[in-house]
Structures are given as structure tokens and as C-alpha cells.
Write an enzyme that holds these catalytic residues in place. Sequence first.
Site, PDB file in Angstrom:
ATOM      1  N   ASP A  79     -11.108  -3.654  -1.440  1.00 27.44           N
ATOM      2  CA  ASP A  79     -10.400  -3.260  -0.406  1.00 27.44           C
ATOM      3  C   ASP A  79     -11.086  -3.968   0.681  1.00 27.44           C
ATOM      4  OD1 ASP A  79      -8.282  -2.534   1.029  1.00 27.44           O
ATOM      5  OD2 ASP A  79      -9.012  -0.171   0.802  1.00 27.44           O
TER       6      ASP A  79
ATOM      7  N   HIS B 208       0.692  -1.112   0.017  1.00 28.58           N
ATOM      8  CA  HIS B 208      -0.087  -0.095  -0.070  1.00 28.58           C
ATOM      9  C   HIS B 208       1.025   1.238   0.059  1.00 28.58           C
ATOM     10  CE1 HIS B 208      -2.889  -2.777   1.252  1.00 28.58           C
ATOM     11  NE2 HIS B 208      -3.759  -1.801   1.327  1.00 28.58           N
TER      12      HIS B 208
ATOM     13  N   GLU C 171      -1.856   6.171  -0.590  1.00 23.26           N
ATOM     14  CA  GLU C 171      -3.419   6.027  -0.196  1.00 23.26           C
ATOM     15  C   GLU C 171      -3.615   7.328   0.707  1.00 23.26           C
ATOM     16  OE1 GLU C 171      -4.497   2.942   2.677  1.00 23.26           O
ATOM     17  OE2 GLU C 171      -6.629   3.179   2.167  1.00 23.26           O
TER      18      GLU C 171
HETATM   19  N1  ADE Z   1      -5.845  -2.667   5.917  1.00 24.84           N
HETATM   20  C1  ADE Z   1      -7.057  -2.847   5.555  1.00 24.84           C
HETATM   21  N2  ADE Z   1      -7.606  -2.106   4.682  1.00 24.84           N
HETATM   22  C2  ADE Z   1      -6.701  -1.031   4.550  1.00 24.84           C
HETATM   23  C3  ADE Z   1      -6.366   0.013   3.853  1.00 24.84           C
HETATM   24  N3  ADE Z   1      -7.236   0.500   2.930  1.00 24.84           N
HETATM   25  N4  ADE Z   1      -5.301   0.510   3.782  1.00 24.84           N
HETATM   26  C4  ADE Z   1      -4.182   0.304   4.567  1.00 24.84           C
HETATM   27  N5  ADE Z   1      -4.567  -0.804   5.607  1.00 24.84           N
HETATM   28  C5  ADE Z   1      -5.551  -1.677   5.383  1.00 24.84           C
HETATM   29 ZN    ZN Z   2      -6.097  -2.120   1.194  1.00 24.42          ZN
END
Ligand code: ADE
Ligand code: ZN
Length: 342
Positions: A284, A203, A206
Site C-alpha cells: 500500500d 479501493h 477498507e
Molecule cells: N491512498 C493511498 N493509500 C490509500 C489507502 N490505503 N486507502 C485509500 N486511499 C489511499
Molecule cells: Zn491503497
Amino acid sequence: MSTYSKMSKLKQLIQQLPKAELHLHIEGTLEPALMWSLAKKHNIDLPFSSVEDIQNAYQFNNLQSFLDLYYQGADVLRDQDDFFELMWAYLCKCHEQNIVHTEIMFDPQTHTQRGITYDVFMPGFAKAIDKAKTELGVSVYLILSFLRHLSEDSAIATLQEAQPYYSMITAVGLDSAELNNPPSKFQRVFASAGSLGFKLVAHAGEEGPPEYVWEAINLLKVDRIDHGVRSIEDPKLMAYLKQHQVPLTVCPLSNLKLCVVDDMSEHNIVDLLNDGLCVMVNSDDPSYFGGYLNENFYALVDKLSLTEQDIVKLISNSISASFLPEQQKHEWLTRIQHICPS
Ligand code: ADE
Ligand code: ZN
């Protein structure tokens, strides 16, 4: 044709096309009804008075406010049957939505930290995955994800403890609280995972800045970026992502629920697509964010002017960016082409 019938035609197409999902946390598929029944089964006191009360609590103002509920919810998962039930429910959903292949993240530390070992959750997952393969024709890869708010040493131990189950795992990933936990913190564990032959994802971008996407690429050597929507703030990064076709696993309803965007009409997925990046749609944590994969597409159709061509491209990207063997990718892409000749 009216706008309404155009939109419903696009929604039919979304349902009809075979799809892959590449960004899905299995713990994020825990529906309030299952949370409630598992709490009853294990005599766990939840801070909620009903299933509806759980659902109503799902209002978030950032990633951390969601993670607090998500980790609390996962505490009802205690025995092998619970993990089976969780996985099986999601794979039935895949079958319903014509998701033919899914690459699922699981967070071992969420469970090992409270004394639930790999020998509990992995056999539960395996049983559901085998059943889905034979009964539903859904193919499944697993991605072991490290919690980035914990230390790199904890991630290293987590990778080592997974050893008896390496044959079930395709990739490793990095999730949880992004801000102040940059990818650079996990260089050693990603290098080990890479040398063990695992694919790598993380990730980044975000809530975190484009710099974190650069770090995931340059320091962790990832094959895909999860989310990555903030890459659009850095033109050099955009050019790199386009040139190297680094996939971004975008999650529209997640971005809306976690206030990464204020309104779906402001989501940048179509801009990223039009700029030539390899983006696709994912759910997600569907139980927490109000929809599985198809509902994510429908939200885009409702709020952005998505064309049939955009939908076919997004879905084709989900297949191309998967870790499936090239031959299988080719077969699915040909199937998509037959349904929607361009
Ligand atoms: N764990 C579960 N969903 C997540 C997300 N959107 N961003 C980071 N960690 C996560
Ligand atoms: Zn995620």
C-alpha cells in the site's frame, strides 16, 4: 525444529519466491529522507525539524489522519527528476525483495491540483520504469487512480488529460477517503475508462462497508478490489467473491497502522484465504506503514500461524491476479512450483 527456525525458514522462502505487488501507491513510497532532501532542494518549509521528526509523525488513527500527511508529503515532488527518483527508489526495492512484477497506482490529481502537469510526472516515471526493465528485470504496469473525495467531473477531466500517456497506463483505480464517497459516485468515469480498454480496480471495504464492495463490482465492473477486508461481514458477498475469484489486494501493515485491525494477530487474511478467496499480500504505502512487501509477509509470519502452503498460495495469487498476459503468468507460476513443489 524450533518455532524460531521455522519462522526464519518461512521468511527465507518469502524472500526467495518471485512475487508480484498489485496494490502500491507510488506517492506512499516517499521515504522521510527523500522528503527532507527534496524540501531542501525546492526551498519548501516542512512542519518537521528532522528526518526523524517526520518518521515520528507517522502515527495514525484512521485513513483520513494518514491521507492528511500523505498529501502534504507529496507536495515536495515538483520536477521530473523528483518523480524519477521516487519511482527508481521503489523499483530498486522491488529488485531487492524479488518482486518481479508490480502494478503501481499514481494519483494525478494530487499533482495537477498544485500545478504539476502530466508532462512533469509521466516522463519522470517512464525514465525509471525503462531503466528498471533493462537494468533490474522488473516489469511495471501503471494504474491511474482517481481521488474519490473530489468530484466525478474532476475524475473525467483527469482521464482526458492523460490521453497522451494512455499507452503507459494499464488500469484505472479509485482511492482516497472512502467513507461517504461510494463507488456509485464514479460510474460514468469507470464506464468510459472500461470502454477505452483499461482494466478497472477500486479501493472498497477498507473502512467502508461491504455494500461499497458490491457497488464496485456491480456498478464499476472492477477486475479487482483493493483491500476488501470488510467483505467478511457479508456472507453473500463472500460467496460471490469465492465463486468469481474476484481478487482482493490485502495490505496487512496498512490495516494495522490505520486501525482497521487492532493487532496483526486479529488480521483476517488467513480466514479469507481458507475460505477460498483470491487474496494476496501488498504494501500500500510502505514508507508510511513501516514496511515494503516482504515486511508485510514477515509481520504475518510473526503474528499468524502462516504455513508454507499459505505463503505459496498468497504469492501464486499475486501472479494470477495480475494483469500480465497469461503466458507470463504461467511462466512465473511454473517457477514458483519448481521452487516449492506441492
Ligand atoms: N491512498 C493511498 N493509500 C490509500 C489507502 N490505503 N486507502 C485509500 N486511499 C489511499
Ligand atoms: Zn491503497
